[in-house]
Enzyme design. Structure first.
Site, PDB file in Angstrom:
ATOM      1  N   ASP A  87       0.818  -1.219   0.000  1.00 49.07           N
ATOM      2  CA  ASP A  87       0.000   0.000   0.000  1.00 49.07           C
ATOM      3  C   ASP A  87       0.855   1.275   0.000  1.00 49.07           C
ATOM      4  O   ASP A  87       0.467   2.287   0.575  1.00 49.07           O
ATOM      5  CB  ASP A  87      -0.950   0.028   1.207  1.00 49.07           C
ATOM      6  CG  ASP A  87      -1.778  -1.237   1.286  1.00 49.07           C
ATOM      7  OD1 ASP A  87      -2.276  -1.661   0.240  1.00 49.07           O
ATOM      8  OD2 ASP A  87      -1.908  -1.798   2.387  1.00 49.07           O
TER       9      ASP A  87
ATOM     10  N   LYS B 268       1.921   2.141  -5.143  1.00 49.67           N
ATOM     11  CA  LYS B 268       2.563   1.609  -6.354  1.00 49.67           C
ATOM     12  C   LYS B 268       1.751   1.890  -7.606  1.00 49.67           C
ATOM     13  O   LYS B 268       2.299   2.113  -8.664  1.00 49.67           O
ATOM     14  CB  LYS B 268       2.747   0.090  -6.230  1.00 49.67           C
ATOM     15  CG  LYS B 268       3.744  -0.310  -5.176  1.00 49.67           C
ATOM     16  CD  LYS B 268       3.894  -1.818  -5.108  1.00 49.67           C
ATOM     17  CE  LYS B 268       2.706  -2.514  -4.514  1.00 49.67           C
ATOM     18  NZ  LYS B 268       2.552  -2.382  -3.077  1.00 49.67           N
TER      19      LYS B 268
ATOM     20  N   ALA C  67      -4.066  -7.773  -3.829  1.00 45.06           N
ATOM     21  CA  ALA C  67      -3.485  -6.443  -4.035  1.00 45.06           C
ATOM     22  C   ALA C  67      -4.591  -5.432  -4.296  1.00 45.06           C
ATOM     23  O   ALA C  67      -5.713  -5.803  -4.625  1.00 45.06           O
ATOM     24  CB  ALA C  67      -2.533  -6.484  -5.215  1.00 45.06           C
ATOM     25  N   GLY C  68      -4.252  -4.192  -4.157  1.00 45.07           N
ATOM     26  CA  GLY C  68      -5.222  -3.148  -4.483  1.00 45.07           C
ATOM     27  C   GLY C  68      -4.483  -1.895  -4.885  1.00 45.07           C
ATOM     28  O   GLY C  68      -3.719  -1.350  -4.109  1.00 45.07           O
ATOM     29  N   HIS C  69      -4.633  -1.512  -6.128  1.00 46.95           N
ATOM     30  CA  HIS C  69      -3.998  -0.284  -6.601  1.00 46.95           C
ATOM     31  C   HIS C  69      -5.086   0.736  -6.852  1.00 46.95           C
ATOM     32  O   HIS C  69      -6.066   0.428  -7.514  1.00 46.95           O
ATOM     33  CB  HIS C  69      -3.332  -0.501  -7.959  1.00 46.95           C
ATOM     34  CG  HIS C  69      -2.162  -1.432  -7.919  1.00 46.95           C
ATOM     35  ND1 HIS C  69      -1.240  -1.423  -6.922  1.00 46.95           N
ATOM     36  CD2 HIS C  69      -1.767  -2.374  -8.794  1.00 46.95           C
ATOM     37  CE1 HIS C  69      -0.322  -2.332  -7.182  1.00 46.95           C
ATOM     38  NE2 HIS C  69      -0.631  -2.935  -8.309  1.00 46.95           N
TER      39      HIS C  69
ATOM     40  N   THR D 130      -6.401 -11.499   3.458  1.00 46.15           N
ATOM     41  CA  THR D 130      -7.463 -10.779   2.759  1.00 46.15           C
ATOM     42  C   THR D 130      -8.649 -11.714   2.480  1.00 46.15           C
ATOM     43  O   THR D 130      -9.667 -11.280   1.955  1.00 46.15           O
ATOM     44  CB  THR D 130      -6.943 -10.207   1.425  1.00 46.15           C
ATOM     45  OG1 THR D 130      -6.424 -11.297   0.650  1.00 46.15           O
ATOM     46  CG2 THR D 130      -5.847  -9.189   1.657  1.00 46.15           C
TER      47      THR D 130
ATOM     48  N   GLN E  29       1.715  -6.186  -3.026  1.00 46.99           N
ATOM     49  CA  GLN E  29       2.104  -6.199  -1.610  1.00 46.99           C
ATOM     50  C   GLN E  29       3.434  -5.454  -1.400  1.00 46.99           C
ATOM     51  O   GLN E  29       3.639  -4.454  -2.051  1.00 46.99           O
ATOM     52  CB  GLN E  29       2.175  -7.626  -1.046  1.00 46.99           C
ATOM     53  CG  GLN E  29       0.833  -8.336  -0.981  1.00 46.99           C
ATOM     54  CD  GLN E  29       0.399  -8.910  -2.307  1.00 46.99           C
ATOM     55  OE1 GLN E  29       1.140  -9.594  -2.962  1.00 46.99           O
ATOM     56  NE2 GLN E  29      -0.819  -8.627  -2.701  1.00 46.99           N
TER      57      GLN E  29
ATOM     58  N   THR F  44      -8.683  -3.222  -1.213  1.00 43.64           N
ATOM     59  CA  THR F  44      -9.225  -4.570  -1.419  1.00 43.64           C
ATOM     60  C   THR F  44     -10.199  -4.973  -0.326  1.00 43.64           C
ATOM     61  O   THR F  44     -11.276  -5.479  -0.588  1.00 43.64           O
ATOM     62  CB  THR F  44      -8.062  -5.585  -1.495  1.00 43.64           C
ATOM     63  OG1 THR F  44      -7.267  -5.249  -2.608  1.00 43.64           O
ATOM     64  CG2 THR F  44      -8.564  -7.009  -1.659  1.00 43.64           C
TER      65      THR F  44
ATOM     66  N   ASP G 288      -9.314  -0.649   7.894  1.00 41.24           N
ATOM     67  CA  ASP G 288      -8.439   0.463   8.251  1.00 41.24           C
ATOM     68  C   ASP G 288      -7.009  -0.046   8.308  1.00 41.24           C
ATOM     69  O   ASP G 288      -6.762  -1.134   8.818  1.00 41.24           O
ATOM     70  CB  ASP G 288      -8.812   0.998   9.647  1.00 41.24           C
ATOM     71  CG  ASP G 288      -9.931   2.011   9.565  1.00 41.24           C
ATOM     72  OD1 ASP G 288     -10.277   2.434   8.446  1.00 41.24           O
ATOM     73  OD2 ASP G 288     -10.459   2.378  10.635  1.00 41.24           O
TER      74      ASP G 288
ATOM     75  N   LYS H   9       3.254  10.149  -1.005  1.00 45.70           N
ATOM     76  CA  LYS H   9       2.398  10.724   0.039  1.00 45.70           C
ATOM     77  C   LYS H   9       3.118  11.684   0.981  1.00 45.70           C
ATOM     78  O   LYS H   9       2.797  11.753   2.178  1.00 45.70           O
ATOM     79  CB  LYS H   9       1.708   9.607   0.820  1.00 45.70           C
ATOM     80  CG  LYS H   9       0.738   8.807  -0.051  1.00 45.70           C
ATOM     81  CD  LYS H   9      -0.069   7.837   0.762  1.00 45.70           C
ATOM     82  CE  LYS H   9      -1.515   7.829   0.388  1.00 45.70           C
ATOM     83  NZ  LYS H   9      -2.356   6.935   1.132  1.00 45.70           N
ATOM     84  N   LEU H  10       4.095  12.402   0.449  1.00 49.31           N
ATOM     85  CA  LEU H  10       4.797  13.372   1.297  1.00 49.31           C
ATOM     86  C   LEU H  10       3.828  14.438   1.801  1.00 49.31           C
ATOM     87  O   LEU H  10       3.942  14.946   2.914  1.00 49.31           O
ATOM     88  CB  LEU H  10       5.948  14.022   0.500  1.00 49.31           C
ATOM     89  CG  LEU H  10       6.837  14.971   1.292  1.00 49.31           C
ATOM     90  CD1 LEU H  10       7.598  14.246   2.397  1.00 49.31           C
ATOM     91  CD2 LEU H  10       7.836  15.686   0.374  1.00 49.31           C
TER      92      LEU H  10
HETATM   93  P1  IMP Z   1      -2.975 -12.775   1.987  1.00 51.71           P
HETATM   94  O1  IMP Z   1      -2.039 -12.204   0.976  1.00 51.71           O
HETATM   95  O2  IMP Z   1      -4.427 -12.527   1.692  1.00 51.71           O
HETATM   96  O3  IMP Z   1      -2.689 -14.209   2.297  1.00 51.71           O
HETATM   97  O4  IMP Z   1      -2.713 -11.986   3.373  1.00 51.71           O
HETATM   98  C1  IMP Z   1      -1.494 -12.136   4.091  1.00 51.71           C
HETATM   99  C2  IMP Z   1      -1.067 -10.802   4.712  1.00 51.71           C
HETATM  100  O5  IMP Z   1      -0.683  -9.901   3.705  1.00 51.71           O
HETATM  101  C3  IMP Z   1      -2.178 -10.094   5.519  1.00 51.71           C
HETATM  102  O6  IMP Z   1      -1.579  -9.408   6.594  1.00 51.71           O
HETATM  103  C4  IMP Z   1      -2.731  -9.089   4.513  1.00 51.71           C
HETATM  104  O7  IMP Z   1      -3.341  -7.991   5.136  1.00 51.71           O
HETATM  105  C5  IMP Z   1      -1.447  -8.692   3.808  1.00 51.71           C
HETATM  106  N1  IMP Z   1      -1.675  -8.200   2.451  1.00 51.71           N
HETATM  107  C6  IMP Z   1      -2.004  -8.935   1.358  1.00 51.71           C
HETATM  108  N2  IMP Z   1      -2.101  -8.141   0.279  1.00 51.71           N
HETATM  109  C7  IMP Z   1      -1.819  -6.901   0.685  1.00 51.71           C
HETATM  110  C8  IMP Z   1      -1.700  -5.643  -0.007  1.00 51.71           C
HETATM  111  O8  IMP Z   1      -1.867  -5.515  -1.224  1.00 51.71           O
HETATM  112  N3  IMP Z   1      -1.388  -4.576   0.770  1.00 51.71           N
HETATM  113  C9  IMP Z   1      -1.145  -4.692   2.093  1.00 51.71           C
HETATM  114  N4  IMP Z   1      -1.221  -5.829   2.769  1.00 51.71           N
HETATM  115  C10 IMP Z   1      -1.548  -6.933   2.070  1.00 51.71           C
END
Ligand code: IMP
Length: 427
Positions: A13, A16, A39-41, A128, A223, A299, A303, A330-331
């Site tokens: 986060d 990217k 992931a979430g962009h 997630t 990630q 995603t 919070d 994010k400065l």
């Molecule tokens: P998973 O990838 O769903 O197995 O989650 C494993 C860990 O990675 C958890 O703590 C999630 O919150 C974290 N995580 C997975 N994808 C992201 C992302 O894109 N950004 C931030 N944390 C992530």
């Protein structure tokens, strides 16, 4: 210098999406090499905001070919709905390429992810819930389903049978859930085959040929470094390799081809899910960072945990990824603090430690040692060059650069595509 890797230098986060999108206009291919729709962009183009989970950010740049590499895990229903969502908004997605070797997140992988987390109770990872870990586990256990399996019904049926053989025992006997029927899963997966067919390709060949022709290829990590299965804060990590080496295995491109590795670094730190986080704030500063920075998961809607910048982590990211540059994001969120604490080292059992401890126990006990840097009040979102920044913001950036061990080549000063200061060109 055709092959660049762009990855998160913290716990994900870092922004990217903005960075990849910024480069997207000048690159020929944007490749995702690991992770899935965990992931979430967020990409802001003009007054339009796009939230992408599985698709590479390059999908928004017309000249660019987006690629889902072999190292990615693909949930076909999510992929298809992301594609149709973009099509409805007029985005052309026809250039997308998906590796036939990418693994499929099956409905039972999602079920197993959710029930396992529930079963772990307070020891849960905080995943997630998208089936990421169980899908990678199946891949390593050699009972995974790959995209290419959708095109051979007999093979697909055999593979789903093999995977469900053990899983149904676990689901029914351990988790007290209903067994999952093989034919239902096979039917659902076959239903995706025709829709995905136009995109499926030998992406390893395509990418290597592109590099031979001097095309610009951007590998986009999901990630972040500290969520890497090998180099992150295990077991509170994701199940793939977001670090630079993952780009090679997850896309089938040799390390000698990679010319630049850019780490995305947020001007403060955030984390989602469970696990250690030395600079985490539980006070109103943490609340303010969350509010001003909009720190809510794209995603999951969860919070994000927020804290001050941690230079120990940034140095570690430089080392394990061989970073050549940073993109500081994010400065602008830090505008308004009189003084900004930056973690320069840890104190562990009364001793000052400069580098990330390899021992999980030590890291769990690490307390941040802060240096206070003077803040600024001026709006920096219109700054176009480094010299437009107030002196204290310049000094903050320079201090981070010195502590982190690689040059900061770009700075994000707002969410928009054009709210970026470029110091050195990435291309
Ligand atoms: P998973 O990838 O769903 O197995 O989650 C494993 C860990 O990675 C958890 O703590 C999630 O919150 C974290 N995580 C997975 N994808 C992201 C992302 O894109 N950004 C931030 N944390 C992530």
């Amino acid at each position: 210098m055709p092959a660049l890797v762009l990855l998160g230098a913290q716990w994900g986060d870092e922004g990217k999406g903005k960075a990849t999108d910024l480069l997207g206009g000048s690159v020929d291919y944007v490749v995702r090499y690991q992770g899935g729709n965990n992931a979430g962009h967020t990409v802001v183009v003009g007054d339009q905001k796009y939230a992408l989970h599985l698709l590479p950010s390059g999908i928004l740049s017309p000249g660019c070919t987006p690629v889902i590499g072999n190292g990615v895990v693909v949930d076909p229903s999510v992929l298809l709905s992301e594609l149709s969502g973009l099509n409805e908004r007029g985005v052309d997605t026809s250039k997308l390429l998906i590796s036939g070797n990418a693994h499929i997140i099956t409905p039972y992988n999602v079920t197993v992810d959710k029930v396992t987390e529930r079963f772990l109770g307070k020891r849960k990872i905080g995943t997630t819930g998208r089936g990421i870990g169980p899908t990678y586990a199946d891949k390593i256990n050699r009972v995974g389903i790959r995209v290419q399996d959708l095109y051979d019904e007999s093979i697909l049926t055999q593979k789903v049978e093999a995977a469900l053989d053990v899983k149904n025992q676990i689901l029914t006997k351990l988790y007290n859930r209903r067994a999952i029927a093989v034919n239902q899963v096979v039917e659902e997966l076959l239903g995706y085959a025709d829709k995905l067919a136009p995109y499926v390709a030998d992406t390893v060949l395509v990418l290597n040929q592109a590099l031979e022709q001097d095309k610009v290829v951007l590998f986009e990590g999901g990630q972040g470094t500290l969520l890497d299965i090998d180099h992150g804060t295990y077991p509170f990590v994701t199940s793939s390799n977001p670090t630079a080496g993952g780009a090679c295995t997850g896309a089938g491109v040799g390390p000698t081809k990679i010319s630049r590795v850019i780490g995305i670094l947020k001007a403060y730190t955030t984390r989602v899910g469970a696990g250690p986080f030395p600079t985490e704030l539980f006070d109103e500063d943490g609340e303010a960072l969350r509010r001003i920075g909009g720190e809510r998961g794209v995603t999951t809607g969860r919070d994000r945990r927020c804290g001050w910048f941690d230079a120990v982590i940034a140095r570690y990211a430089t080392r394990v990824n061989g970073l050549t540059d940073f993109f500081l994001t994010k400065l602008d969120v830090l505008t308004g603090w009189e003084q900004i604490p930056v973690c320069v080292a840890y104190e562990i059992d009364g001793k000052r430690v400069e580098e990330l401890p390899y021992s999980q126990t030590d890291f769990h006990h690490a307390k941040p040692v802060y240096e206070m840097l003077p803040g600024w009040n001026e709006d920096i979102s219109k700054a176009k060059s480094f010299s437009d920044l107030p002196k204290n913001a310049q000094n903050y950036v320079k201090a981070l650069e010195e502590m982190s061990g690689a040059p900061i080549s770009a700075i994000g000063v707002g969410p928009g595509r054009d709210e970026t200061i470029e110091i050195n060109s990435f291309l």
